[in-house]
Write a protein that holds these residues in place. Structure first.
Motif, PDB file in Angstrom:
ATOM      1  N   GLY A  74      -1.158   8.823   3.091  1.00 24.48           N
ATOM      2  CA  GLY A  74      -2.609   8.737   2.997  1.00 24.48           C
ATOM      3  C   GLY A  74      -3.212  10.014   2.461  1.00 24.48           C
ATOM      4  O   GLY A  74      -2.555  10.802   1.774  1.00 24.48           O
ATOM      5  N   SER A  75      -4.462  10.222   2.810  1.00 28.36           N
ATOM      6  CA  SER A  75      -5.224  11.357   2.299  1.00 28.36           C
ATOM      7  C   SER A  75      -5.716  12.225   3.459  1.00 28.36           C
ATOM      8  O   SER A  75      -6.125  11.709   4.500  1.00 28.36           O
ATOM      9  N   TRP A  76      -5.684  13.521   3.240  1.00 30.17           N
ATOM     10  CA  TRP A  76      -6.071  14.507   4.246  1.00 30.17           C
ATOM     11  C   TRP A  76      -7.074  15.477   3.635  1.00 30.17           C
ATOM     12  O   TRP A  76      -6.924  15.900   2.498  1.00 30.17           O
TER      13      TRP A  76
ATOM     14  N   TYR B  91      -3.380  26.260   7.372  1.00 27.97           N
ATOM     15  CA  TYR B  91      -4.215  25.190   6.819  1.00 27.97           C
ATOM     16  C   TYR B  91      -4.348  24.105   7.872  1.00 27.97           C
ATOM     17  O   TYR B  91      -3.346  23.618   8.396  1.00 27.97           O
ATOM     18  N   LYS B  92      -5.583  23.674   8.149  1.00 27.79           N
ATOM     19  CA  LYS B  92      -5.835  22.623   9.126  1.00 27.79           C
ATOM     20  C   LYS B  92      -6.518  21.447   8.416  1.00 27.79           C
ATOM     21  O   LYS B  92      -7.576  21.629   7.795  1.00 27.79           O
ATOM     22  N   PHE B  93      -5.894  20.277   8.530  1.00 20.82           N
ATOM     23  CA  PHE B  93      -6.357  19.077   7.850  1.00 20.82           C
ATOM     24  C   PHE B  93      -6.725  17.984   8.850  1.00 20.82           C
ATOM     25  O   PHE B  93      -6.143  17.915   9.934  1.00 20.82           O
ATOM     26  N   SER B  94      -7.630  17.095   8.434  1.00 19.47           N
ATOM     27  CA  SER B  94      -7.932  15.858   9.158  1.00 19.47           C
ATOM     28  C   SER B  94      -7.622  14.700   8.227  1.00 19.47           C
ATOM     29  O   SER B  94      -7.875  14.768   7.016  1.00 19.47           O
ATOM     30  N   LYS B  95      -7.119  13.620   8.804  1.00 21.59           N
ATOM     31  CA  LYS B  95      -6.766  12.453   7.994  1.00 21.59           C
ATOM     32  C   LYS B  95      -8.043  11.697   7.623  1.00 21.59           C
ATOM     33  O   LYS B  95      -8.900  11.470   8.463  1.00 21.59           O
ATOM     34  N   THR B  96      -8.157  11.325   6.347  1.00 24.39           N
ATOM     35  CA  THR B  96      -9.319  10.544   5.901  1.00 24.39           C
ATOM     36  C   THR B  96      -9.024   9.060   5.857  1.00 24.39           C
ATOM     37  O   THR B  96      -9.869   8.249   6.114  1.00 24.39           O
ATOM     38  N   TRP B  97      -7.788   8.706   5.488  1.00 25.06           N
ATOM     39  CA  TRP B  97      -7.317   7.298   5.511  1.00 25.06           C
ATOM     40  C   TRP B  97      -5.821   7.260   5.496  1.00 25.06           C
ATOM     41  O   TRP B  97      -5.142   8.157   5.167  1.00 25.06           O
TER      42      TRP B  97
ATOM     43  N   THR C 122     -11.031  20.337  -0.546  1.00 26.05           N
ATOM     44  CA  THR C 122      -9.645  20.142  -0.963  1.00 26.05           C
ATOM     45  C   THR C 122      -9.048  18.980  -0.192  1.00 26.05           C
ATOM     46  O   THR C 122      -9.200  18.897   1.023  1.00 26.05           O
ATOM     47  N   PHE C 123      -8.376  18.082  -0.927  1.00 21.81           N
ATOM     48  CA  PHE C 123      -7.717  16.923  -0.329  1.00 21.81           C
ATOM     49  C   PHE C 123      -6.243  16.938  -0.716  1.00 21.81           C
ATOM     50  O   PHE C 123      -5.905  17.253  -1.851  1.00 21.81           O
ATOM     51  N   TRP C 124      -5.381  16.574   0.218  1.00 19.74           N
ATOM     52  CA  TRP C 124      -3.961  16.364  -0.048  1.00 19.74           C
ATOM     53  C   TRP C 124      -3.681  14.895   0.186  1.00 19.74           C
ATOM     54  O   TRP C 124      -4.044  14.351   1.231  1.00 19.74           O
ATOM     55  N   SER C 125      -3.011  14.264  -0.769  1.00 19.99           N
ATOM     56  CA  SER C 125      -2.645  12.855  -0.640  1.00 19.99           C
ATOM     57  C   SER C 125      -1.142  12.726  -0.810  1.00 19.99           C
ATOM     58  O   SER C 125      -0.558  13.321  -1.712  1.00 19.99           O
ATOM     59  N   PHE C 126      -0.530  11.925   0.070  1.00 18.70           N
ATOM     60  CA  PHE C 126       0.919  11.740   0.085  1.00 18.70           C
ATOM     61  C   PHE C 126       1.257  10.271  -0.132  1.00 18.70           C
ATOM     62  O   PHE C 126       0.655   9.396   0.503  1.00 18.70           O
TER      63      PHE C 126
ATOM     64  N   THR D 219       0.812  -1.213   0.000  1.00 14.14           N
ATOM     65  CA  THR D 219       0.000   0.000   0.000  1.00 14.14           C
ATOM     66  C   THR D 219       0.842   1.258   0.000  1.00 14.14           C
ATOM     67  O   THR D 219       0.333   2.334  -0.246  1.00 14.14           O
ATOM     68  N   GLN D 220       2.136   1.130   0.310  1.00 13.86           N
ATOM     69  CA  GLN D 220       2.979   2.311   0.421  1.00 13.86           C
ATOM     70  C   GLN D 220       4.185   2.169  -0.494  1.00 13.86           C
ATOM     71  O   GLN D 220       5.190   1.576  -0.129  1.00 13.86           O
ATOM     72  N   ASN D 221       4.067   2.738  -1.688  1.00 14.76           N
ATOM     73  CA  ASN D 221       5.151   2.725  -2.649  1.00 14.76           C
ATOM     74  C   ASN D 221       6.411   3.315  -2.012  1.00 14.76           C
ATOM     75  O   ASN D 221       6.359   4.360  -1.392  1.00 14.76           O
ATOM     76  N   ASN D 222       7.540   2.653  -2.182  1.00 14.13           N
ATOM     77  CA  ASN D 222       8.823   3.074  -1.610  1.00 14.13           C
ATOM     78  C   ASN D 222       8.847   3.022  -0.085  1.00 14.13           C
ATOM     79  O   ASN D 222       9.605   3.735   0.547  1.00 14.13           O
TER      80      ASN D 222
END
Length: 153
Positions: free
Chosen positions: A32-34, A147-153, A54-58, A21-24
């Motif tokens: 995950g996604s925030w 910017y304040k984010f919550s983790k989605t997964w 807005t979503f940020w994924s890492f 699930t985690q490349n590298n």
């Protein structure tokens, strides 16, 4: 006996496919996604496009920023990120492809968040609980964004 081998092969493939699930490898708590819960500019709410999220994924060293318009409509931007000493996150939006010039289109920084259209810039990462992410961006001549984010997964 032949059916048993087929079933075992299918189960083995399913287990192997689900294992990565985690490349590298594990990149830590950012993976995950925030979802962006709140954004401010100099303490006032940042005006974001109406009816969007807005979503940020890492993953690995890639960041994908998604502006969701609902009804399966969205815009995506791609860049890279790196974590530097002193709780600094560096974002890079200078990439290109044969059809897309450097730092434009899908490789442009998300301007709706107050970032310059392309380039390399740093954000401060505040200490926060595991499922929360707070970032600060000091825009040259344009104020301080939080910017304040919550983790989605």
């Amino acid at each position: 006996m032949k059916q048993l081998r087929i079933y075992l092969a299918i189960i083995s493939i399913a287990i192997m496919a689900a294992g990565c699930t985690q490349n590298n490898g594990n990149i830590g708590r950012l993976f995950g996604s925030w979802v962006l819960d709140e954004a401010t500019l100099d303490g006032a709410p940042l005006v974001l496009p109406e009816g969007t999220e807005t979503f940020w994924s890492f993953q690995g060293d890639i960041i994908m920023v998604t502006l969701s318009h609902g009804n399966h409509e969205y815009s995506k931007r791609y860049g890279t990120f790196s974590e530097l000493p002193d709780n600094i996150m560096r974002l890079t939006f200078t990439y290109s492809s044969d059809a897309v010039p450097e730092g434009t289109g899908i490789y442009a920084a998300p301007e709706w968040l107050g970032f310059p259209s392309s380039g390399v810039f740093d954000l401060s990462v505040a200490d926060s609980p595991k499922n929360r992410l707070v970032l600060t961006y000091s825009a040259p001549g344009n104020g301080v964004y939080i910017y304040k984010f919550s983790k989605t997964w």
